[in-house]
Structures are given as C-alpha cells and as structure tokens.
Design an enzyme around this catalytic site. Sequence first.
Site, PDB file in Angstrom:
ATOM      1  N   HIS A 215      43.880  33.144  42.219  1.00 50.12           N
ATOM      2  CA  HIS A 215      44.397  33.256  40.845  1.00 50.12           C
ATOM      3  C   HIS A 215      44.811  34.663  40.476  1.00 50.12           C
ATOM      4  O   HIS A 215      45.366  34.887  39.413  1.00 50.12           O
ATOM      5  CB  HIS A 215      43.356  32.766  39.831  1.00 50.12           C
ATOM      6  CG  HIS A 215      42.237  33.740  39.625  1.00 50.12           C
ATOM      7  ND1 HIS A 215      41.183  33.829  40.482  1.00 50.12           N
ATOM      8  CD2 HIS A 215      42.032  34.676  38.673  1.00 50.12           C
ATOM      9  CE1 HIS A 215      40.358  34.769  40.073  1.00 50.12           C
ATOM     10  NE2 HIS A 215      40.849  35.312  38.981  1.00 50.12           N
TER      11      HIS A 215
HETATM   12  C1  UD1 Z   1      40.802  35.740  33.874  1.00 49.17           C
HETATM   13  C2  UD1 Z   1      40.180  37.111  34.149  1.00 49.17           C
HETATM   14  C3  UD1 Z   1      39.782  37.208  35.620  1.00 49.17           C
HETATM   15  C4  UD1 Z   1      38.907  36.045  36.017  1.00 49.17           C
HETATM   16  C5  UD1 Z   1      39.637  34.744  35.698  1.00 49.17           C
HETATM   17  C6  UD1 Z   1      38.800  33.548  36.090  1.00 49.17           C
HETATM   18  C7  UD1 Z   1      41.051  38.982  32.785  1.00 49.17           C
HETATM   19  C8  UD1 Z   1      41.920  40.160  32.800  1.00 49.17           C
HETATM   20  N1  UD1 Z   1      41.125  38.202  33.887  1.00 49.17           N
HETATM   21  O1  UD1 Z   1      42.017  35.687  34.596  1.00 49.17           O
HETATM   22  O2  UD1 Z   1      39.066  38.407  35.820  1.00 49.17           O
HETATM   23  O3  UD1 Z   1      38.617  36.119  37.407  1.00 49.17           O
HETATM   24  O4  UD1 Z   1      39.918  34.720  34.303  1.00 49.17           O
HETATM   25  O5  UD1 Z   1      39.470  32.367  35.829  1.00 49.17           O
HETATM   26  O6  UD1 Z   1      40.334  38.755  31.839  1.00 49.17           O
HETATM   27  N2  UD1 Z   1      45.241  29.361  31.081  1.00 49.17           N
HETATM   28  C9  UD1 Z   1      45.173  28.018  30.802  1.00 49.17           C
HETATM   29  N3  UD1 Z   1      44.013  27.542  30.295  1.00 49.17           N
HETATM   30  C10 UD1 Z   1      42.938  28.334  30.042  1.00 49.17           C
HETATM   31  C11 UD1 Z   1      43.037  29.703  30.320  1.00 49.17           C
HETATM   32  C12 UD1 Z   1      44.185  30.210  30.853  1.00 49.17           C
HETATM   33  O7  UD1 Z   1      46.102  27.267  31.004  1.00 49.17           O
HETATM   34  O8  UD1 Z   1      41.910  27.799  29.581  1.00 49.17           O
HETATM   35  C13 UD1 Z   1      46.490  29.896  31.650  1.00 49.17           C
HETATM   36  C14 UD1 Z   1      47.322  30.555  30.606  1.00 49.17           C
HETATM   37  O9  UD1 Z   1      48.640  30.204  30.766  1.00 49.17           O
HETATM   38  C15 UD1 Z   1      47.151  32.040  30.890  1.00 49.17           C
HETATM   39  C16 UD1 Z   1      46.844  32.060  32.377  1.00 49.17           C
HETATM   40  O10 UD1 Z   1      46.187  30.829  32.666  1.00 49.17           O
HETATM   41  O11 UD1 Z   1      48.263  32.772  30.569  1.00 49.17           O
HETATM   42  C17 UD1 Z   1      45.948  33.189  32.728  1.00 49.17           C
HETATM   43  O12 UD1 Z   1      44.753  33.225  31.901  1.00 49.17           O
HETATM   44  P1  UD1 Z   1      44.048  34.603  31.515  1.00 49.17           P
HETATM   45  O13 UD1 Z   1      42.776  34.357  30.811  1.00 49.17           O
HETATM   46  O14 UD1 Z   1      45.017  35.481  30.884  1.00 49.17           O
HETATM   47  O15 UD1 Z   1      43.701  35.264  32.905  1.00 49.17           O
HETATM   48  P2  UD1 Z   1      43.116  34.613  34.212  1.00 49.17           P
HETATM   49  O16 UD1 Z   1      44.182  34.671  35.246  1.00 49.17           O
HETATM   50  O17 UD1 Z   1      42.454  33.301  33.951  1.00 49.17           O
END
Ligand code: UD1
Length: 409
Positions: A215
């Site tokens: 991820h």
């Molecule tokens: C975040 C953490 C990372 C952790 C990871 C575990 C930061 C900088 N990064 O990364 O350290 O290892 O979580 O999963 O805080 N999204 C969904 N549903 C959700 C959450 C996210 O669809 O419930 C999608 C969204 O489009 C979002 C993307 O996933 O833009 C990324 O989510 P985000 O929380 O920004 O970062 P992660 O890549 O999950």
Amino acid sequence: MKATVLLVAGARPNYMKIAPIHWAYRNAARSTLAMEIVHTGQHYDPSLSDDFFRDLDLPAPSVNLGVGSGSHAEQTAKIMVGFERVLADKRPGMVVVVGDVNSTAACALVTAKAQYPDGARPLLVHVEAGLRSRDRTMPEEVNRVVTDALSDLCFTTCRDADANLLAEGVPAERIRFVGNPMIDSLVRCLERAADAALLRDLGLASRGFGLCTLHRPANVDHRESLGEILDALGAIAADMPVLLPLHPRTRQRVDAFDLGDRLLGLARPSRAHPSRGLFAIEPLPYFEMLQAMQHARFVLTDSGGIQEETTALGVPCVTLRPNTERPVTITDGTNVLAGTSRQGILEGLAEAQRKTARATGAPELWDGRAGERIVAVLDALAAGAEGGRRPARAHRAAAPLGEARWSDQ
Ligand code: UD1
C-alpha cells in the site's frame, strides 16, 4: 479526581497498538485514569476500522472526528481542527498517540500547543517512539520525527529506538522501553485466529501459500514500480497460490494503471483449491490476517507492522522497501530488505527462507505485556507516584522528569 486520558486512533495499524493499553486499563484495579478513545476517522471503511474494533474488543470511540481522506495537508489540518475542539471540551490530563500515521502527528501537534484556561497543559505520550528509517520521503518518517520531538514521554518497543531518541537529544528521563503492544494483540488473538474460516474457505493448506500486502505510495502510486512488483509476485505465484489482500489505495491504482490483468479473483468459499496464481482479495479482518500470516510459507510486504508480526510468528518476511525503521526484525528476526526490483524480490525470498531457520526468537520484551507496562507508568504518573510529578514539557530545554507538578483538569 481521575485523570482523563485520550487514546487516539486513526488508521488500521493503530488499533492493535491501542487495544492492549485499553485492556490493561480495564484490568487495572483502582486505576487513577479515566481512559477514552478518540477516532480521527482517517480510515473509515468498515474493513479498515469498525471490524477491527469489534475483533479487538474495543469500546466504540467516545468521539469520531470523521475526517476521511484528502491530501496530507487537508487530512492533517482537518484532524487538528477537530482535535483542538476535543481538547477544549474534555481537557484531558494526557493524550496518548501511537505509531506514525497522519493522525498521530496531527494530534501530537495540537496537544503540544494546548493550554487550558487555568494554565494547565495536557501531557503528550507517544507509543512506539524512536523508530527511524532515515528516509524522509516517507510521510510516516516525518510523522515519527515530529511526534517524538514534541512528546513528553516516549514509550519504545526496542533498544535501537532508545538509542535513536538519545542521539536526537531526547533526555533519558522521557524514554521508557516497554516492549511492543502490537505483539500483545497478536499473542492474545492467536487462539481466535486459529478458528478463522479463511484457510478452510479458500481451500489453502498451512505453508501451501504465500501472502503479500502492498500500500505504500512509493510502491503503488507509480505504474512502473507497481507493475514490476506485480511481475515479481506473478513469478512467485507460478509455483503456489499467493494471496494479495488489496488496500483501497492499491485497488484504486491497479484500476487506474490498468494492471488488473495481472491479478486473479478468488471467491469464497472456493472449491477450486488453487494450486498457483496471484489472487486479489478484500482487506482481511484482524483474526483472518493473523491466521494467514501464521500459516503462510512466506510473507511479502511494504507494511511496518507486518515485519514485526512475522518476526514474532517465525515466518519468513520479504520487505518490499529499501529501508526499515524496524531493524530488530532483521538482526533478531525473519525479515529481509529486498527493495522493489523483480530480481531483488526473488533473491530476498530465498534469503528470508534461509534466515528464518537461524532466527533467534522474539526480540526483548515482545512478550504480550507491553500494554500493562504502559498503563502502570501512566497510572503512577497520574497518582503522583513518580515523585508526585509529571515529566517536564518536551519543548522546554532538556528538563528532567518532574519539574512541573502533575495537574489534571
Ligand atoms: C495510512 C498510513 C500508513 C499506514 C496505512 C495502513 C499515513 C500517512 N499513512 O496509509 O502509515 O500503514 O494507513 O493502512 O497516515 N481509503 C479508503 N477507505 C479508508 C481509508 C482510505 O478507501 O477507510 C482510501 C482513500 O482513497 C485514501 C487512500 O485509501 O485516499 C489512502 O488512505 P490514507 O489514510 O490517506 O493513507 P493510507 O495509504 O491508508
């Protein structure tokens, strides 16, 4: 009066770190703490949030800021605005943040600047402090550095984290080596994981499959890097089934880059008993993920926490990154850094399988009791047992534990 403690969680890897702290608080006789969970809402899909609260026996958060996704600045700013209101409303004596996600750094910043009308300030506590990849292109590394610099009390999971903090000028009095709370969750939940339906439903035998999670933006946000990793996984999956539970970010990128043809779907329950292939599945709930890790022949990952969980389980781990903030998993455990080239991944897999045979067992204090140690320290602080005092605020010049009197509410 009891000291209000806010335990902050925002994203999936946070839940297994806060759970042991909340369990230990609930089990502590005559605790001087009143602990509440604040969820920032950084992760909001049930598969990345609610399901974990249920499996980890956590109460519903008393507040959910519901911030959702956004750019780093948007997400961090929304959390800060929301959390400032929570502090004004609840006036906690302590705020406990865990790990290295955006929610961690955002709430740390707000806490470090907070002052109540009576002049009192909340104490900032960081759990899993001191880890360093020394790679500031990782958003998590920025979050770690910022959070540790601001924290009044740093709980660490390994000795190298203590050394990192000391080298950055954090006084020894602010550092407590307590072990790894994420391993507390693993130890407690392994029995439940044994009953999970995943292997049965998918027709997989113990050690008869590989597992991969992906991820990290550096790996999945560019077509070339994601394509090369999927190629390597495809080569590995020519010999045995490899499961790839897809994080929402990765699923979006696979679709956007039109790489879906590299992946197979796998319905459950499956009568197919897959003998080879790279199978994309939904993100796994906690017990099923533990079962998959425990029974996998090997794990390939760019996660931080999975490097630690595989070391605790004695399962070969190939880390798809050029560096790690968790070197103890390499020196004492089953982890190998492989980078992201096809050749590096294939060589890393062979090396991880060789070194697992020589691994020396779980690192120091990864014994399932870190949560108890953390709560004992917080309780003693709140009760005034540490000299009736609290650690001096981190942003005052190198002051030892105990300059300002503990004051709560
Ligand atoms: C975040 C953490 C990372 C952790 C990871 C575990 C930061 C900088 N990064 O990364 O350290 O290892 O979580 O999963 O805080 N999204 C969904 N549903 C959700 C959450 C996210 O669809 O419930 C999608 C969204 O489009 C979002 C993307 O996933 O833009 C990324 O989510 P985000 O929380 O920004 O970062 P992660 O890549 O999950």
